[in-house]
Every structure is written in C-alpha cells, then in structure tokens.
Design a protein around this motif. Structure first.
Motif, mmCIF file in Angstrom:
data_model
loop_
_atom_site.group_PDB
_atom_site.id
_atom_site.type_symbol
_atom_site.label_atom_id
_atom_site.label_comp_id
_atom_site.label_asym_id
_atom_site.label_seq_id
_atom_site.Cartn_x
_atom_site.Cartn_y
_atom_site.Cartn_z
ATOM 1 N N UNK A 1 0.812 -1.213 0.000
ATOM 2 C CA UNK A 1 0.000 0.000 0.000
ATOM 3 C C UNK A 1 0.845 1.262 0.000
ATOM 4 N N UNK A 2 2.031 1.205 0.598
ATOM 5 C CA UNK A 2 2.900 2.385 0.619
ATOM 6 C C UNK A 2 4.199 2.122 -0.133
ATOM 7 N N UNK A 3 4.143 1.177 -1.077
ATOM 8 C CA UNK A 3 5.314 0.852 -1.888
ATOM 9 C C UNK A 3 5.199 1.495 -3.262
ATOM 10 N N UNK A 4 6.338 1.804 -3.852
ATOM 11 C CA UNK A 4 6.349 2.378 -5.198
ATOM 12 C C UNK A 4 7.729 2.197 -5.799
ATOM 13 N N UNK A 5 7.788 2.199 -7.123
ATOM 14 C CA UNK A 5 9.037 2.303 -7.873
ATOM 15 C C UNK A 5 8.953 3.541 -8.744
ATOM 16 N N UNK A 6 10.066 4.230 -8.911
ATOM 17 C CA UNK A 6 10.042 5.533 -9.556
ATOM 18 C C UNK A 6 11.258 5.714 -10.459
ATOM 19 N N UNK A 7 11.009 6.139 -11.698
ATOM 20 C CA UNK A 7 12.074 6.588 -12.593
ATOM 21 C C UNK A 7 12.170 8.101 -12.464
ATOM 22 N N UNK B 1 1.533 -3.162 -19.642
ATOM 23 C CA UNK B 1 2.384 -2.839 -18.504
ATOM 24 C C UNK B 1 2.911 -4.090 -17.816
ATOM 25 N N UNK B 2 4.193 -4.074 -17.557
ATOM 26 C CA UNK B 2 4.819 -5.128 -16.773
ATOM 27 C C UNK B 2 5.100 -4.658 -15.352
ATOM 28 N N UNK B 3 4.521 -3.514 -14.987
ATOM 29 C CA UNK B 3 4.941 -2.853 -13.767
ATOM 30 C C UNK B 3 3.772 -2.608 -12.829
ATOM 31 N N UNK B 4 4.048 -2.743 -11.560
ATOM 32 C CA UNK B 4 3.062 -2.535 -10.512
ATOM 33 C C UNK B 4 3.484 -1.334 -9.674
ATOM 34 N N UNK B 5 2.604 -0.330 -9.583
ATOM 35 C CA UNK B 5 2.843 0.871 -8.782
ATOM 36 C C UNK B 5 4.165 1.547 -9.163
ATOM 37 N N UNK B 6 4.361 1.741 -10.453
ATOM 38 C CA UNK B 6 5.547 2.412 -10.971
ATOM 39 C C UNK B 6 5.156 3.776 -11.528
ATOM 40 N N UNK B 7 6.046 4.744 -11.363
ATOM 41 C CA UNK B 7 5.784 6.109 -11.791
ATOM 42 C C UNK B 7 7.072 6.700 -12.372
ATOM 43 N N UNK B 8 6.945 7.884 -12.948
ATOM 44 C CA UNK B 8 8.115 8.551 -13.518
ATOM 45 C C UNK B 8 7.965 10.055 -13.351
ATOM 46 N N UNK B 9 9.092 10.747 -13.131
ATOM 47 C CA UNK B 9 9.119 12.206 -13.062
ATOM 48 C C UNK B 9 10.262 12.706 -13.939
#
Length: 602
Positions: free
Chosen positions: A76-82, A183-191
């Motif tokens: 719930x509070x996990x994420x991956x980020x580029x 998508x191959x990604x779960x809870x991934x975002x980019x900035x």
C-alpha cells in the motif's frame, strides 16, 4: 500476448477484481464483528475464491496452494520511480531510446519492496552491482522479500484463503493489468525534471521551449510502457522566444500539451507518500539571468500548505522535484558557470524567497528526498548526494550525448516502502560486454525507521575516482579558512590566486577568496551566490578589508590602481554578469538595424 486485452479477457479480469473486492469487504466486516459472531458470519458467506482461474491473462501453475506463509506484507505504501534529469532531445534519438529501455529493464529487475510485517525473520537479500569494473554480490541482512515473489504465490491461491493485505496486493496487480495490458509494472511512476527541447537553438520548431519540443517530449514519455508520469519545467522550457511573446503564453503551451492545469504537481503514490513538483515560471521577465529557475509565490504558498497538511507526525513522506537545486542543499555546483551567472539555485536572485526552501526542509522532516538536475553533471561525485537534516538531496545526470558535461549519461531509479527507500543509478554509458545491459548501481539506502542514510557507492566504486568539474567552494565554520576579525591585508598580489579564506562584512554579508576570485556567499547557508571580482581582474592585486569590514579594497601595482568594491543597490556584492536573454536579443536587433541604416547612408 501484448496489446489491448480482448473484451472477454477484460470481462474476466473485471469479474476477478469484483471477486477480490467482495473478499476484501468480507474480511474487513469480519474484523469488525465480535469474536463470538465471526464463525457465524464466515459460514453464511459463499466461497468467493473457489472459482478456477485457468483463463487468467498471465500463465500460472495449476497447483493450488494455501495462503502464502509471508502474511502481513503490504504494498500500500510501496512504489518504484524513474527520475529523469535534463532531457534535451536530439536529432538522433538512438541513445535516448536505449536509455528509455534501460530504465524499464531496471524496473523489471528491481520489482517492488513490500512493507514488511511488524514481526518477521531476517532474510539475506543480495544486491548485485559493479564495483572496480567487476561484478560483485554483496549480501546485506534485511527483513525484505520482493513483491514478485509474493504475487507468484498469491496468483495461485484462492481469494477466500487470503488475508486483507494479500487481497489488497492482488487487487493492485489486477487493476494495473486492466489499466494497461502492456504494462509489466506494478505501482511504478516517472518524473521528468524538464529542459525538454534540444540544447542548440536554431530558431525553428523543436528548439527548447517550442510547442514541438513539448510534443516530442510527450511522445517520448508516453513510450515508457504507459507508466504514469509527471513533469516540471526547466529554465530552457520557457525559451520559445520566436513562438511566444510572453512567459505566460509559453507556459500555457507546456500545460496544454501535457494536459496539466498547473505548473506544479502533487501525486500520491502510497498510503503515506507524496510526489511534489515545482516548476520555473519566468524567462523573459527575469530581472537578471533568464536561466535562473524561479518558483513564484503562488507555488511556494501551495508547497508550504502541502507540507502543513501532510505532517511527519502522521507518517507522511514527501519526495520533491525541481529543475534546479535549492540553496543549502550541499550539491555540487559549478562556480565558473551557474554561480557566475546567478542561476545555480532555485530563486537564486530573489533574496526574499530563496532561503524559504531550505527552511522548509528544516521545519518538515517528512521531506525525505529532493531531486534536481540543471548542472548536466553525473552522479559520480561525492556531492551528487547530500544529506541535510532528514532530507537526501539527489543530483540528476542526463541521457543525451550532447548535453553531458563529463561524458557520463545517467538516470535514477527509486524503490520505496513504508520503512525504507533505495536510490539507484542507471549507467547508460556503462554496459555489460556480453548482454549489452546498462549497469544498475545501488547508491543509497535510507532507513526511515531509524532515520539513517547509507551512501553505498563512495568507498567501493572507481566511478568516484575523478574530478572533471571542480565544485564551487562552500565555507564551513570549522574549515580553518574563516577570518574572524579581518582588518588589513587578506591576500597579497602573489597569493591572491591561491588564497582560500572568507569573512563577514560589517553589513552582515559574507565574502571570500577562492580560485583567484572574490566571491559572495549566502549569510545563512554559506552557499556561493556569485562572483564579485573575476579571476582576471583580481590577478596581481592585493586584497584589503578595512575598518573592521566596512569596505573591501583591491590595490594593484601602480599608484592609481585602487578599487573600492561597492555593494549593489540591493545591498548584495555579487555582480549580475548574465543579463536577461530577451533584453539582449532586442539590443542586438536594434544594433543590427542601426548598422544597416548607417551602411545605407555611406
């Protein structure tokens, strides 16, 4: 199968999602019942998890299993980020496209970090990265497993056998597949930190700050496998002088292309995690250097309000993104480029507001990370990561070959969970000789529970054994260079080029000598503000501080070579050497018209 899901598959996934939702609601309701009634409730509920899942979109084992043993983990509070630094698209986008795929490959390799249960046994996890040009495995004790491991088990289990946390995790996975089947990604975002268009200005569409540059950048970002993204403006993104008359029109074009209502953004990526971005909003209207990154009062007020309503006491974590770093961040800055031109820091030329960002970090320990680019420098300097209070400041490199200053091309990947944040570098310029894969390097490990930060690369990587771009000197109270009571000579004509010292003027300003230049420093953070006397003008001259700091005098070899250094009208000493670009362009245009007129009169 890639591409859009067939309608029947979508219906099946939707039904599965409904089934999981019902199970989750049942468990939440069950938790609210008295113990004496829970067995009655469970007998009255149909076994919603009993349906066979053989037509699932993803292949899975036919073997059924009970609830996975790793109960209690949550994403719930996990994420991956580029995080991407200055983009600066180029005519030949080959390297940019390779870098894009590098980032996606890194996400696939890292998976998510689930937040661990309160009680769990330590597990040894191996981080793999290159050190001294060799592949190494370093084992560190941790209570962490990866979400890919959990999902492999959860996808084989009956929904009725799962706990609340496990159902929520499986629902996140199902929702992501429904959102984007590619998508191959779960809870991934980019900035993206901005500066989108090409670096060289040709006065044609595609230049930095033009509508076409925004459109091309959007197309590039959209190819990151559909990962949701945010973008802030950099100084060059309002440089569309040939297309737009005002900063407001230029900024509106940026907002229109990216479908944004405001230049700033706030995106919640977890139960208690926010991504917050601040944009520069002026170029033509800048009082001095057009390349200063300036956040207006409206954004600043909004930013402080976000921090107020998401306090550390309630467990919030805030990650901040701006094109330029803030004054007092401790990141490497180039004295001969950005300091000299007065465009190194966020709101560099605005004494009223430039210190408010650093104060916000001091007052708000929920600010855990602050990312910035602007300098086109790599991550391979000790001060590319800097720890100030509870915040780790992170320098971002570049993707493109034409925009790198030190030959290195890099992006960052961030893994986050409720108790830990990890910061990685994707080395686009360093590749495995066999596979061609870009190197993925773990740079920092932040323990949010203990409040500690481990910088992992500095002691074991050859990447840091260089100093291609000398950093501006930042005074420190105990550095041995402070002159407490200067009254007379601080450097003679023979030592002025090598002297390193600093002192307080009587009016409270801080001046110093470094690299043969007289420099002004911010009185609060001691960050360099700008050049007062250049190296060429200081060469061969004696530097005096007279009357206990009332004045600085430069004395040359001849009797009439005496210069008193006066402060500017605003009280500062540093000289605004780079003027507004629009004003300079207009002056050149008038000069050209006058020259043509004179030629005709001959």
């Amino acid at each position: 199968m890639r591409g859009k899901l067939l309608s029947s598959e979508k219906r099946l996934f939707a039904l599965e999602l409904v089934s999981l939702t019902v199970s989750l609601l049942q468990l939440h309701a069950h938790a609210l019942l008295p113990n004496s009634l829970r067995h009655v409730f469970l007998r009255s509920v149909p076994p919603v998890g009993s349906r066979h899942h053989s037509s699932d979109f993803f292949q899975r084992s036919n073997v059924r299993c009970a609830a996975p043993p790793c109960d209690g983990y949550s994403i719930n509070d996990s994420f991956n980020l580029i995080v991407l630094g200055d983009l600066h698209l180029e005519d030949d986008m080959t390297l940019h496209e390779m870098a894009r795929q590098d980032c996606l490959n890194a996400l696939k390799a890292l998976s998510l970090l689930p937040s661990p249960p309160c009680t769990s046994n330590n597990v040894d996890i191996q981080y793999e990265f290159k050190s001294n040009n060799e592949q190494e495995k370093i084992t560190r004790p941790t209570n962490r497993i990866f979400s890919s491991q959990l999902l492999d088990e959860l996808k084989q289990a009956k929904a009725g056998d799962l706990s609340v946390a496990q159902l929520e995790m499986l629902m996140q996975y199902k929702k992501e597949i429904l959102r984007n089947s590619n998508s191959n990604f779960l809870k991934c975002y980019m900035v993206s930190l901005g500066d989108l268009g090409r670096k060289d200005i040709r006065h044609e569409p595609g230049d930095a700050g033009t509508t076409l540059s925004f459109q091309l950048a959007k197309s590039f970002f959209d190819r990151f496998d559909g990962i949701p993204y945010e973008v802030v403006t950099g100084n060059h993104d309002l440089e569309g002088l040939d297309e737009f008359e005002t900063d407001a029109k230029n900024l509106q074009a940026f907002l229109n292309v990216f479908g944004k209502e405001h230049p700033q953004f706030c995106r919640q990526v977890g139960d208690k995690t926010l991504l917050v971005g601040l944009s520069t909003v002026r170029f033509r209207s800048a009082p001095f250097s057009s390349h200063e990154c300036h956040v207006d009062d409206s954004q600043l007020s909004w930013f402080l309000d976000i921090l107020k309503t998401h306090p550390a006491e309630e467990g919030w974590k805030v990650l901040v993104f701006s094109h330029a770093p803030i004054m007092g961040s401790g990141l490497r800055v180039l004295q001969s480029v950005h300091v000299q031109n007065g465009c190194a820091w966020l709101n560099h030329c605005c004494e009223r507001t430039r210190g408010l960002f650093r104060q916000a970090v001091k007052d708000n320990p929920q600010i855990k990370l602050w990312f910035s680019g602007h300098f086109h420098l790599s991550h391979d300097y000790e001060d590319s990561l800097s720890i100030q209070d509870s915040c780790t400041f992170c320098q971002l490199g570049v993707m493109g070959e034409k925009s790198t200053r030190d030959g290195r091309r890099q992006s960052r990947i961030v893994q986050g969970a409720s108790d830990r944040i990890k910061i990685y570098t994707v080395n686009h310029h360093k590749r495995d000789e066999t596979t061609g894969a870009a190197e993925l390097r773990l740079d920092a490990d932040i323990d949010l529970l203990e409040g500690s930060v481990s910088l992992l690369t500095r002691d074991n990587s050859q990447d840091y054994n260089h100093d291609d771009w000398f950093s501006a000197y930042v005074p420190e109270p105990e550095d041995g260079c402070f002159l407490a009571m200067p009254n007379g000579q601080v450097a003679c004509s023979q030592t002025v080029q090598k002297a390193v010292c600093w002192w307080h003027m009587q009016d409270g300003k801080v001046l110093g000598l470094h690299e043969g230049q007289l420099v002004e420093y911010d009185a609060n953070t001691l960050s360099p503000l700008g050049i007062v006397v250049s190296k060429s003008k200081a060469a061969g001259r004696e530097v005096l501080v007279v009357e206990d700091g009332k004045a600085v005098v430069m004395v040359g070899p001849t009797e009439d070579d005496i210069e008193v250094i006066h402060p500017n009208e605003d009280g500062s000493y540093w000289r605004k050497m780079q003027r507004n670009k629009r004003v300079r362009q207009e002056e050149k245009a008038r000069e050209a018209i006058a020259k043509m007129w004179l030629e005709k009169k001959k």
